[in-house]
Design a protein around this motif. Structure first.
Motif, PDB file in Angstrom:
ATOM      1  N   LEU A  33      -9.597   1.715   5.902  1.00 17.86           N
ATOM      2  CA  LEU A  33      -8.510   1.035   6.608  1.00 17.86           C
ATOM      3  C   LEU A  33      -7.786   0.045   5.702  1.00 17.86           C
ATOM      4  O   LEU A  33      -8.413  -0.798   5.049  1.00 17.86           O
ATOM      5  N   PRO A  60       0.824  -1.215   0.000  1.00 18.15           N
ATOM      6  CA  PRO A  60       0.000   0.000   0.000  1.00 18.15           C
ATOM      7  C   PRO A  60       0.857   1.264   0.000  1.00 18.15           C
ATOM      8  O   PRO A  60       1.995   1.259   0.470  1.00 18.15           O
ATOM      9  N   GLY A  61       0.307   2.335  -0.517  1.00 20.16           N
ATOM     10  CA  GLY A  61       1.034   3.599  -0.489  1.00 20.16           C
ATOM     11  C   GLY A  61       0.278   4.692  -1.209  1.00 20.16           C
ATOM     12  O   GLY A  61      -0.812   4.468  -1.746  1.00 20.16           O
ATOM     13  N   MET A  66       0.383  -0.901  14.800  1.00 15.91           N
ATOM     14  CA  MET A  66      -1.029  -0.502  14.815  1.00 15.91           C
ATOM     15  C   MET A  66      -1.843  -1.430  13.913  1.00 15.91           C
ATOM     16  O   MET A  66      -2.928  -1.897  14.295  1.00 15.91           O
ATOM     17  N   ASN A  67      -1.288  -1.741  12.769  1.00 20.49           N
ATOM     18  CA  ASN A  67      -1.992  -2.653  11.857  1.00 20.49           C
ATOM     19  C   ASN A  67      -2.124  -4.052  12.465  1.00 20.49           C
ATOM     20  O   ASN A  67      -3.135  -4.725  12.282  1.00 20.49           O
ATOM     21  N   LEU A 103      -3.683   4.458  -2.103  1.00 18.97           N
ATOM     22  CA  LEU A 103      -4.659   5.029  -1.169  1.00 18.97           C
ATOM     23  C   LEU A 103      -5.415   6.192  -1.815  1.00 18.97           C
ATOM     24  O   LEU A 103      -4.809   7.133  -2.320  1.00 18.97           O
TER      25      LEU A 103
HETATM   26  O1  PNS Z   1       3.144   6.035   0.768  1.00 18.01           O
HETATM   27  P1  PNS Z   1       2.675   6.360   2.141  1.00 18.01           P
HETATM   28  O2  PNS Z   1       1.943   7.680   2.136  1.00 18.01           O
HETATM   29  O3  PNS Z   1       3.766   6.303   3.172  1.00 18.01           O
HETATM   30  O4  PNS Z   1       1.597   5.216   2.553  1.00 18.01           O
HETATM   31  C1  PNS Z   1       0.903   5.271   3.758  1.00 18.01           C
HETATM   32  C2  PNS Z   1      -0.265   4.267   3.780  1.00 18.01           C
HETATM   33  C3  PNS Z   1      -1.175   4.502   2.589  1.00 18.01           C
HETATM   34  C4  PNS Z   1       0.288   2.878   3.723  1.00 18.01           C
HETATM   35  C5  PNS Z   1      -1.045   4.466   5.117  1.00 18.01           C
HETATM   36  O5  PNS Z   1      -1.320   5.818   5.295  1.00 18.01           O
HETATM   37  C6  PNS Z   1      -2.344   3.667   5.169  1.00 18.01           C
HETATM   38  O6  PNS Z   1      -2.320   2.470   5.239  1.00 18.01           O
HETATM   39  N1  PNS Z   1      -3.485   4.381   5.111  1.00 18.01           N
HETATM   40  C7  PNS Z   1      -4.798   3.784   5.096  1.00 18.01           C
HETATM   41  C8  PNS Z   1      -5.555   4.086   6.380  1.00 18.01           C
HETATM   42  C9  PNS Z   1      -5.091   3.175   7.499  1.00 18.01           C
HETATM   43  O7  PNS Z   1      -5.250   1.994   7.473  1.00 18.01           O
HETATM   44  N2  PNS Z   1      -4.487   3.820   8.522  1.00 18.01           N
HETATM   45  C10 PNS Z   1      -3.914   3.126   9.661  1.00 18.01           C
HETATM   46  C11 PNS Z   1      -2.416   2.902   9.436  1.00 18.01           C
HETATM   47  S1  PNS Z   1      -1.649   2.369  10.882  1.00 18.01           S
END
Ligand code: PNS
Length: 186
Positions: free
Chosen positions: A74, A9-10, A106-107, A38
């Motif tokens: 999420l 993801p990103g 957190m995930n 995202l």
């Molecule tokens: O490329 P990035 O911006 O570093 O990616 C960040 C990303 C998209 C992986 C993160 O912000 C994300 O997973 N967002 C979705 C919302 C979510 O699940 N948030 C809780 C993350 S602990």
């Protein structure tokens, strides 16, 4: 052992050579790799979701086990919905570690069955980030070697005035630019 399907993801705003390097590495070790862009409603991205989807699809067309998709909400829920059991993230330097660790834990709290796997991109990309690429390009600076050619082209199209101004400054075609350059040298 079951073959593993992973989610990378990103934001990919824009995709860099570091992202592509990681996708290629991931494609070698996972049965299937889904690159999840995202759909962030808070941030105002430089590239629209459609543009990022198109760029990443073009860049990964040669990788048969890689799929490009968009997601919102999420990440762990999206991973579950596509049957991914693993999350792939890149770590370039120690400075990435703290944020990535926090996010991975957190995930894990949100979805204990989902594992996060970290991979390092090639060291020549260790300083490359989308944010810095945007910053350099917004000032009309060269991003060759930092992003794939299709992305470089897109940045040039999007930021045409900045690139034109930068090139004219370099060539001394902006009134006073040559003068200023000469004064700075002396
Ligand atoms: O490329 P990035 O911006 O570093 O990616 C960040 C990303 C998209 C992986 C993160 O912000 C994300 O997973 N967002 C979705 C919302 C979510 O699940 N948030 C809780 C993350 S602990």
């Amino acid at each position: 052992m079951k073959p593993v399907s992973a989610l990378y993801p990103g934001s990919f705003d824009p995709p860099t050579n570091g992202h592509l390097d990681l996708i290629e590495r991931g494609a070698k070790i996972f049965e299937e790799l889904v690159v999840g862009i995202l759909r962030n409603t808070e941030k105002s991205p430089m590239f629209s979701l459609a543009e990022r989807l198109e760029m990443l699809k073009t860049l990964t067309a040669h990788l048969k086990n890689v799929r490009i998709e968009a997601f919102h909400g999420l990440m762990v829920e999206y991973a579950k919905s596509i049957d991914a059991t693993c999350v792939l993230r890149g770590i370039r330097a120690v400075s990435d570690y703290e944020y990535e660790l926090q996010m991975a834990l957190m995930n894990r709290k949100l979805e204990p069955t989902l594992e996060t796997v970290f991979m390092m991109p090639a060291d020549k990309y260790s300083y490359v980030s989308s944010r810095l690429v945007r910053e350099v390009a917004q000032a009309g600076g060269p991003v060759k070697g930092l992003v794939p050619e299709v992305v470089e082209q897109k940045l040039r199209e999007k930021l045409e005035p900045a690139y034109r101004f930068h090139d004219e400054m370099q060539e001394g075609r902006v009134p006073g630019a040559k003068e200023k350059k000469r004064k700075r040298k002396s």
